[in-house]
Every structure is written in structure tokens, then in C-alpha cells.
Design a protein around this motif. Sequence first.
Motif, PDB file in Angstrom:
ATOM      1  N   TYR A 215     -19.500 114.584  74.533  1.00 63.76           N
ATOM      2  CA  TYR A 215     -19.810 113.157  74.677  1.00 63.76           C
ATOM      3  C   TYR A 215     -21.310 112.906  74.743  1.00 63.76           C
ATOM      4  O   TYR A 215     -21.793 111.840  74.343  1.00 63.76           O
ATOM      5  CB  TYR A 215     -19.096 112.559  75.893  1.00 63.76           C
ATOM      6  N   LEU A 216     -22.070 113.904  75.219  1.00 64.07           N
ATOM      7  CA  LEU A 216     -23.522 113.751  75.286  1.00 64.07           C
ATOM      8  C   LEU A 216     -24.137 113.699  73.893  1.00 64.07           C
ATOM      9  O   LEU A 216     -25.085 112.942  73.645  1.00 64.07           O
ATOM     10  CB  LEU A 216     -24.138 114.904  76.084  1.00 64.07           C
ATOM     11  N   PHE A 217     -23.595 114.504  72.958  1.00 63.05           N
ATOM     12  CA  PHE A 217     -24.124 114.502  71.584  1.00 63.05           C
ATOM     13  C   PHE A 217     -23.919 113.119  70.958  1.00 63.05           C
ATOM     14  O   PHE A 217     -24.834 112.534  70.368  1.00 63.05           O
ATOM     15  CB  PHE A 217     -23.434 115.532  70.689  1.00 63.05           C
ATOM     16  N   PHE A 218     -22.673 112.622  71.071  1.00 65.71           N
ATOM     17  CA  PHE A 218     -22.326 111.344  70.453  1.00 65.71           C
ATOM     18  C   PHE A 218     -23.116 110.199  71.087  1.00 65.71           C
ATOM     19  O   PHE A 218     -23.595 109.304  70.388  1.00 65.71           O
ATOM     20  CB  PHE A 218     -20.825 111.093  70.583  1.00 65.71           C
ATOM     21  N   TRP A 219     -23.248 110.227  72.412  1.00 63.12           N
ATOM     22  CA  TRP A 219     -23.959 109.149  73.102  1.00 63.12           C
ATOM     23  C   TRP A 219     -25.424 109.099  72.699  1.00 63.12           C
ATOM     24  O   TRP A 219     -25.942 108.040  72.349  1.00 63.12           O
ATOM     25  CB  TRP A 219     -23.832 109.337  74.613  1.00 63.12           C
ATOM     26  N   GLN A 220     -26.110 110.243  72.731  1.00 64.78           N
ATOM     27  CA  GLN A 220     -27.547 110.202  72.451  1.00 64.78           C
ATOM     28  C   GLN A 220     -27.822 109.823  71.004  1.00 64.78           C
ATOM     29  O   GLN A 220     -28.755 109.059  70.731  1.00 64.78           O
ATOM     30  CB  GLN A 220     -28.223 111.535  72.782  1.00 64.78           C
ATOM     31  N   ALA A 221     -27.024 110.319  70.065  1.00 65.37           N
ATOM     32  CA  ALA A 221     -27.216 109.938  68.661  1.00 65.37           C
ATOM     33  C   ALA A 221     -27.021 108.432  68.480  1.00 65.37           C
ATOM     34  O   ALA A 221     -27.825 107.760  67.816  1.00 65.37           O
ATOM     35  CB  ALA A 221     -26.243 110.708  67.771  1.00 65.37           C
ATOM     36  N   SER A 222     -25.967 107.895  69.082  1.00 63.91           N
ATOM     37  CA  SER A 222     -25.694 106.461  68.944  1.00 63.91           C
ATOM     38  C   SER A 222     -26.752 105.622  69.649  1.00 63.91           C
ATOM     39  O   SER A 222     -27.106 104.533  69.177  1.00 63.91           O
ATOM     40  CB  SER A 222     -24.301 106.138  69.508  1.00 63.91           C
ATOM     41  N   GLN A 223     -27.262 106.106  70.780  1.00 64.41           N
ATOM     42  CA  GLN A 223     -28.288 105.357  71.488  1.00 64.41           C
ATOM     43  C   GLN A 223     -29.621 105.331  70.732  1.00 64.41           C
ATOM     44  O   GLN A 223     -30.386 104.371  70.839  1.00 64.41           O
ATOM     45  CB  GLN A 223     -28.490 105.930  72.889  1.00 64.41           C
ATOM     46  N   GLU A 224     -29.900 106.380  69.973  1.00 69.08           N
ATOM     47  CA  GLU A 224     -31.081 106.348  69.118  1.00 69.08           C
ATOM     48  C   GLU A 224     -30.943 105.243  68.077  1.00 69.08           C
ATOM     49  O   GLU A 224     -31.919 104.549  67.758  1.00 69.08           O
ATOM     50  CB  GLU A 224     -31.285 107.704  68.424  1.00 69.08           C
ATOM     51  N   VAL A 225     -29.733 105.063  67.554  1.00 70.16           N
ATOM     52  CA  VAL A 225     -29.493 103.978  66.604  1.00 70.16           C
ATOM     53  C   VAL A 225     -29.677 102.630  67.295  1.00 70.16           C
ATOM     54  O   VAL A 225     -30.299 101.705  66.738  1.00 70.16           O
ATOM     55  CB  VAL A 225     -28.074 104.095  66.005  1.00 70.16           C
ATOM     56  N   GLU A 226     -29.149 102.496  68.517  1.00 73.54           N
ATOM     57  CA  GLU A 226     -29.296 101.255  69.278  1.00 73.54           C
ATOM     58  C   GLU A 226     -30.771 100.917  69.513  1.00 73.54           C
ATOM     59  O   GLU A 226     -31.202  99.783  69.327  1.00 73.54           O
ATOM     60  CB  GLU A 226     -28.598 101.393  70.635  1.00 73.54           C
ATOM     61  N   GLU A 227     -31.525 101.928  69.963  1.00 75.54           N
ATOM     62  CA  GLU A 227     -32.939 101.710  70.254  1.00 75.54           C
ATOM     63  C   GLU A 227     -33.699 101.300  68.995  1.00 75.54           C
ATOM     64  O   GLU A 227     -34.587 100.446  69.032  1.00 75.54           O
ATOM     65  CB  GLU A 227     -33.551 102.995  70.833  1.00 75.54           C
ATOM     66  N   GLU A 228     -33.342 101.927  67.883  1.00 77.81           N
ATOM     67  CA  GLU A 228     -34.012 101.598  66.620  1.00 77.81           C
ATOM     68  C   GLU A 228     -33.717 100.163  66.202  1.00 77.81           C
ATOM     69  O   GLU A 228     -34.617  99.433  65.766  1.00 77.81           O
ATOM     70  CB  GLU A 228     -33.537 102.571  65.533  1.00 77.81           C
TER      71      GLU A 228
END
Length: 436
Positions: A215-228
Motif C-alpha cells: 500500500y505504501l508503493f501505491f500511495w506514494q506514487a499516486s500522491q506524487e500525481v496529486e502533488e503535480e
Amino acid sequence: MAEVGSHIERERSNASAKGPLQRFLRMIGPGFITGASDDDPSGIGTYSQAGAQLGFNIGWTMLFTFPLMAAIQEIAARIGRTTGRGISGNLSRHYPSPLLYVVVVLLSVANVINIGADLSAMADALELLIGGPSPLYVIAFAIVCTCAIVFIDYSRYAKVLKWTTLSLFAYVIAMVAANVAWADAAKGLLVPHIEWSGAFFTTLLAILGTTISPYLFFWQASQEVEEEELKPSAKPLRWAPWQASRAFRRIRADTLVGMAFSNLIGVAIIFTTAATLHKAGVTDIASSTDAAKALEPAAGKFAFIIFSMGIIGTGLLAVPVLAGSAAFAVGEALHWTVGLQRKPKEALAFYVTLAAATALGTGIMFTPIDPIKALYWSAVINGICAVPVLIVMMRMAGRKDIMGEFPVQGWLRAMGWLTTITMAASSVGLIAQWFA
């Protein structure tokens, strides 16, 4: 191009105009929050059991896992920032559907069990502190976590998550109160100690599973998209390669700080329980609340209160991350509109999935499944589920048709595969012990 360059220059000048604390808070983001959420009640239970059962001798695993988890989380972040999609979104576009569904189902099942275990631990901790009905607290915590992530504006909620990480310092305070034998602790931290037993390999895989969780992999990747998406000047690096250097520096710093913080808290919990419970001969710890209860006679009421409050604080941070990562994975797989920065009416299916994951986790409390055992075994399940996810993620990160001119290479790629091999070897060792 000139307009983008001017945006970047303005951001740099604004950042330099602020003090060190403000610059630090601007720098930390998805990586720091991800690292802090890694120390959820399930992780606390795992570290507590490790310290109580094996004492300081298991401390070395925290140093061993740090470079592995830092590397794999940086790779996950690079996938999101480079492609503009999360891991599930890239899987759905570049890999066969059966593989996508297997990965998403594994992640979702592990997350739901983890949510249920975490909510149960939070409720038990509150019951220890003030009394009252634990089942009612489970429902209340589930509602609070869901409402917070659904109805609070994402930019504000991200700040809430950052400040919630301060609750983890409770375990540093508990460690200070535990009268740690620092010479023994240093030896356990720096000198690897391996026992060829089923109990040791189960504990080792549980530690790996709680520090290197899908879940950490999926969360951080998706949050990078959110931040962008929140920054007008930011674009996926595949289409804005001139932003890569600065973005990768920020990702590395953010991730290293986040994972170091996560492991520091893990060390504090292991040292606390090793110095108190293991020393007192209390080795049968099945959950974080078991550890809190056992701490009172061994280390005093202050350590008990601090430890219990930490369980609640970390759960409030981790449950939304667990539910959110499941919703991102399912939503991206089915090509829904996803994103915490969107209003509920703009991404209804995404938010319904997020709420459903929390509700299913809550439901575990009212089934024959023992939530205390689920707390520890959720880490073991995460460890086993991580292997196929890591293999797919590493292959994805090396493909130029996905990553453009920024495929993961060199030492970072080597560390990513080392992490994958380590998780696979630990899983095989555990399964071999089961059938021995």
C-alpha cells in the motif's frame, strides 16, 4: 517553455525567502507522510512483538530495511511523477488485465485486513485509557477517518497528515522512559543476529512486511500525481523533462527523510519493549495494545499512557492512507476519475471505494476473525503480497515506453531488485518453515 521556466524561478525565490523550518515543511510531502503511515498500529504490534520476543538482537533489521524501503519508495514516487499516473494506472495501460486484477485484489484484501486490525487496535487503546465499549470506538474512528479524507480539502488535509506524524514521537519519549541498556542496544542495532527458527523467520517477514508494504508503493506514487496536479507549472516528466532534475532531488530528500523517520520510530519501539518486556520475561505480545498493557507494570504508567496515545495517533494517520491507496488502485484500474483534490461529486466512485474499504475493515470487528491476530498477520500477508507487486513494479520502472527518457537505472535499480529478492527469500523461508 519560457513560461514554465518563469514559474520555476518564482517557486525557487519564494522557497529561498522563507526560513529553514518553512523550507523543510515545503520539501517534505508524499515520502514523509508515507514513511510515517508505515508505523501504523499493525507495525507497532510487529515491532513490539519483535522486541519482546527477541530483545535487542532484532534491532539490526531496522538498519537493514532502511536502504531497501528508501529505494523502493523512491522508485514508486518516480513512476508517479514521471508518468503522471499511479502504479495501477500504468498497469492498466501496459500489462494484461488478469495481472492487473490479481495485483489490485491482493492489495485490496491486505489493506482491508490492515484497516480492520488498525481500527481494532485504536479502539482497544482508547478503552485502556478511558474505558468504555471498544466496538463503538471502532465505528467512531472509522467515521472520523473517512469523513476527514472525503470532506476536508486535500491541500489542508495534507497539512493535517504532516502534523499528525508528530504523534509518533510518543515512542521516542517512551524509549527515554524505559531505561534502555544502550551498550546492548547498540550491539543489537549494529551486529546482525540470525536464529534458524520458525519464530524468527515469521518475525523477520512481519518486520519486512510492515516496513515494505504494497500500500505504501501505491500511495506514494499516486500522491506524487496529486502533488503535480496541484501545481500549475508541474507536468509529468515524460512531457516536461526539464523539470526532472529538481523533481528527483526533491523526491529523494523527501523519501529519505520519511523512511529514516519511520525506521527511527521502529527502533524506538523495539528498544522500549526489549528493555522492559523482554527483560521482564514477557515475550507473548500479540498486538500493540498487549504491549501497552504489559508496559505499565514493567515501565510505569507514564510509558503506558504515551504508548497507548501513540497507537491512536498513528492509526488516525494510517487508516486514511490504507483506504486511499486501495481506492487509487481500484479507481485507476477501472479508469475512473480519481484524486483526493477532487470534490466527492467529481469522483464519486473513487470516494465510495475509499469508504467501502474502511467499512469492510470495520466489519472485521464483528466477524469470527480475531482482530488481535489479524494485526500481526496483516504484516505477514503484506510481506507475501509485496513480492509479485515488487516484480511488476521493477519491470515497469525499467521500461522506456512507460518511463520515457527516465527509466530507473544504476544503483537505484539494483537496490530495487535487491529488495524484491530479499522479500521473496523471506517469504520462501517462512513457507519452508511452515512445512518443515
